[in-house]
Design a protein around this motif. Structure first.
Motif, PDB file in Angstrom:
ATOM      1  N   ALA A 136     -11.950   9.923  -4.107  1.00 48.72           N
ATOM      2  CA  ALA A 136     -12.537   9.585  -3.091  1.00 48.72           C
ATOM      3  C   ALA A 136     -13.511  10.560  -2.520  1.00 48.72           C
ATOM      4  O   ALA A 136     -13.105  11.872  -2.957  1.00 48.72           O
ATOM      5  N   GLN A 158       2.430   2.418  -3.468  1.00 49.31           N
ATOM      6  CA  GLN A 158       1.503   2.798  -4.436  1.00 49.31           C
ATOM      7  C   GLN A 158       2.117   4.498  -4.681  1.00 49.31           C
ATOM      8  O   GLN A 158       1.861   4.865  -5.933  1.00 49.31           O
ATOM      9  N   GLY A 212     -16.056  -1.879   0.140  1.00 45.31           N
ATOM     10  CA  GLY A 212     -15.519  -1.150  -0.930  1.00 45.31           C
ATOM     11  C   GLY A 212     -14.164  -0.519  -0.793  1.00 45.31           C
ATOM     12  O   GLY A 212     -13.317  -0.748   0.236  1.00 45.31           O
ATOM     13  N   ARG A 213     -13.739   0.278  -1.631  1.00 49.77           N
ATOM     14  CA  ARG A 213     -12.358   0.857  -1.615  1.00 49.77           C
ATOM     15  C   ARG A 213     -12.457   1.958  -0.762  1.00 49.77           C
ATOM     16  O   ARG A 213     -13.192   3.107  -0.983  1.00 49.77           O
ATOM     17  N   LEU A 224       0.632  -1.121   0.105  1.00 47.99           N
ATOM     18  CA  LEU A 224      -0.311   0.016  -0.008  1.00 47.99           C
ATOM     19  C   LEU A 224       1.029   1.288   0.031  1.00 47.99           C
ATOM     20  O   LEU A 224       0.559   2.120  -0.759  1.00 47.99           O
ATOM     21  N   ALA A 241      -4.923   3.728  -0.660  1.00 50.70           N
ATOM     22  CA  ALA A 241      -6.224   3.038  -0.826  1.00 50.70           C
ATOM     23  C   ALA A 241      -6.359   1.389  -0.617  1.00 50.70           C
ATOM     24  O   ALA A 241      -5.386   0.827  -0.976  1.00 50.70           O
ATOM     25  N   PHE A 242      -7.465   1.014   0.026  1.00 52.58           N
ATOM     26  CA  PHE A 242      -7.396  -0.379   0.406  1.00 52.58           C
ATOM     27  C   PHE A 242      -9.038  -0.833   0.500  1.00 52.58           C
ATOM     28  O   PHE A 242      -9.765   0.033   0.452  1.00 52.58           O
ATOM     29  N   ASP A 243      -9.234  -1.957   0.084  1.00 55.87           N
ATOM     30  CA  ASP A 243     -10.347  -2.589   0.207  1.00 55.87           C
ATOM     31  C   ASP A 243     -11.142  -3.039   1.516  1.00 55.87           C
ATOM     32  O   ASP A 243     -10.145  -3.595   2.239  1.00 55.87           O
ATOM     33  N   SER A 261      -7.603  10.719  -4.904  1.00 56.67           N
ATOM     34  CA  SER A 261      -7.714   9.280  -5.394  1.00 56.67           C
ATOM     35  C   SER A 261      -9.268   9.367  -6.024  1.00 56.67           C
ATOM     36  O   SER A 261      -9.568   8.117  -6.355  1.00 56.67           O
ATOM     37  N   SER A 263      -4.465   6.938 -10.257  1.00 52.21           N
ATOM     38  CA  SER A 263      -3.333   6.653  -9.375  1.00 52.21           C
ATOM     39  C   SER A 263      -2.223   7.356 -10.271  1.00 52.21           C
ATOM     40  O   SER A 263      -2.097   7.649 -11.334  1.00 52.21           O
ATOM     41  N   VAL A 316      -9.791   5.155   1.324  1.00 54.61           N
ATOM     42  CA  VAL A 316      -8.470   5.902   1.377  1.00 54.61           C
ATOM     43  C   VAL A 316      -8.132   6.585   2.789  1.00 54.61           C
ATOM     44  O   VAL A 316      -9.180   6.816   3.255  1.00 54.61           O
ATOM     45  N   ASP A 341     -10.315   4.500 -10.696  1.00 51.23           N
ATOM     46  CA  ASP A 341      -9.054   3.974 -10.544  1.00 51.23           C
ATOM     47  C   ASP A 341      -7.845   5.222 -10.770  1.00 51.23           C
ATOM     48  O   ASP A 341      -7.330   4.990 -11.942  1.00 51.23           O
TER      49      ASP A 341
END
Lengths: 347, 347
Positions: B97, A47, B59-60, A44, A53-55, B95, B168, B62, B166
């Motif tokens: 988010a 990145q 979910g994802r 992580l 970012a993580f699930d 991100s 990044s 951050v 996504d």
């Protein structure tokens, strides 16, 4: 963040932090590359974005933050790096959660030796690995000499609460039992023993440690645990008063039940301190229903971090929300909040 | 954490921070009650535990952290409080988010006026409310006079990435277009204008602002946005170099396309600074596929925080990962990392 080799690698033997290490330019990128990424390495963090970012599965999450300003930076049983991991892991764990991720923010003072920083960062990395948490994102700032004090470390933790667990400071009920997992005041006395003019060599080490493993064992045995809190700054007295206020109850503890090392007792007598108010970094207070107390105590004592666990008192009805202590001599004593400062910069 | 009235309320007119405000005792509880809880009030913070617990969908997620050490604490267009909210909200937003929660850690210097702290905390509360994020947990430490600098604020943010996004720093591809949402260098010049010996009165205000609303509009139009990053410390130059390294590409920007206020241009000329390296706190760099650039630009310009958005260059193949700029006179110039310090403590 560059993959290019820098002209000269950082000099961890003689080098010092300067303002360029916080500038957002090449020197900062080099510090991140050669120190932080190397020590904290995980997918992580790699990145390399300004956020991790993580699930996660659906459910209850917790977040806790702590800035660490302890002095001295190195002390018997730990340093600011390991403390910064343990402190926040424990704040997350006190909800019953499994800690997963940490964010770390460093405020460095110009002139701070790179070698000391490396030692702290490596200690932090080791503590995180031992606790099974990943340091997934971070930040570095540098302030001028005389505007900081070596290094301050903020850590913010994130964890997941297992389904069915509802631990909160407002759940103590009259009749509940109060437990601790071991001896009180070790951290505070270890720090004091290192402070200028207080070097009395107690041989006491900080109890600084991550408690989430112990917590997991406790909630497995008693899923209906009511309260958990780690008695850090302000010691057991502050924590019990906070919980009494939050739950609108009173508490009575027994002095004779409080686990206390001889060295801590002696140091406190010598310094005129009350161990009830001295900080811990590897201790927790647990409150549960009376019928759960014995099974909980047994589960705690079976865990390496709970060998000296004890039932120290019980929750009572009390419109004043007082915390009182039955002394060893049989009298009753108020255990009030401290209003002044017992021990500055203890964590 | 007490609900009891304190003997005397905090004196925000003449009072100062002292070491007891960080001790874990009654004075700290009073500071939390009468200042932090009042300003940041929300149900999660009111849980009064050492961590905040909240439910999230699967979910994802951050996490981003930033320590703020800006000097001066108050500057045209903001202060350390609003900056601490915007900086972390933006790191989360980069991100793609939606920022939800913030944790706040304060390191206060003994002697700091309570009135200034109140002003900062209220500014933080207003910035959080405007951004629609809740400050759900916090920590306060106090260090001795001369071991800090008024106030340092760490904020750690938590947010949720919408499905399918996504973004990044490693997703820039040759042919992609590079955009910014407005004028460069405003924050850095606003701070400089306030520093001792640099009071030249530019009338320039910091651009400090939360960008997640703009980001939401951008990803709605172009869900396949490749990269987003806010060019704070080190300015546009540092951000483009980071992205070039991470994506293993080169970049070419056009000087004539860079949005720049006249006042910023003038101040930079006067001080011998390059606006490419000056910090921003309300700007973002976006990188997208060539065919998405015009729709993205249009979406940005329709948003109040993107009125002066511009396409400033494109991504190229380059084994050296160089960032180059076509100057206004037609020549090419390398835009390297800065190696030294342009502006210490800008955020």
């Amino acid at each position: 963040m560059s993959k290019k080799p820098y002209i000269r690698p950082l000099d961890f033997k003689h080098g010092c932090i300067d303002l360029t290490h916080g500038s957002g330019g090449r020197a900062m990128a080099q510090l991140i590359d050669e120190l932080f990424l190397k020590a904290f390495d995980n997918p992580l963090l790699r990145q390399l974005n300004d956020q991790a970012a993580f699930d996660v599965p659906a459910g209850r999450m917790v977040m806790a933050t702590d800035s660490h300003v302890v002095t001295p930076l190195f002390f018997p049983g730990g340093d600011i790096g390991s403390l910064a991991v343990h402190g926040t892991v424990n704040d997350v764990a006190m909800s019953g959660a499994r800690p997963l991720y940490l964010a770390a923010g460093f405020i460095l003072e110009e002139g701070f030796p790179l070698g000391d920083l490396k030692r702290i960062v490596e200690s932090m990395a080791a503590a995180a690995e031992e606790a099974g948490v990943a340091i997934v994102t971070g930040d570095t700032k540098v302030v001028e000499q005389g505007k900081g004090d070596g290094v301050f470390i903020n850590t913010t933790g994130f964890g997941v609460v297992p389904p069915g667990i509802d631990i909160s400071g407002n759940r103590a009920r009259p009749g509940d039992r109060i437990l601790v997992n071991g001896t009180l005041g070790d951290h505070g006395v270890a720090i004091m023993s290192q402070r200028e003019n207080l070097s009395f060599g107690t041989g006491i080490e900080s109890d600084s440690v991550a408690l989430h493993g112990l917590v997991a064992a406790m909630v497995e045995t008693v899923p209906n645990l009511h309260c958990l809190r780690d008695p850090t700054r302000g010691g057991l007295a502050a924590t019990l008063n906070e919980l009494a206020q939050q739950s609108a109850v009173g508490m009575r503890i027994e002095e004779s039940s409080l686990p206390l090392r001889e060295g801590v007792r002696g140091a406190c007598e010598f310094l005129g301190l009350d161990p009830l108010y001295v900080a811990n970094e590897g201790k927790l207070v647990a409150i549960c229903a009376a019928e759960d107390a014995e099974p909980l105590l047994e589960a705690m004592r079976e865990h390496p971090l709970g060998r000296e666990a004890a039932i120290i008192g019980e929750v009572q009805e009390d419109p004043n929300h007082f915390v009182q202590m039955q002394t060893a001599f049989g009298g009753m004593r108020m255990v009030d909040w401290i209003s002044g400062e017992q021990l500055p910069r203890i964590c």
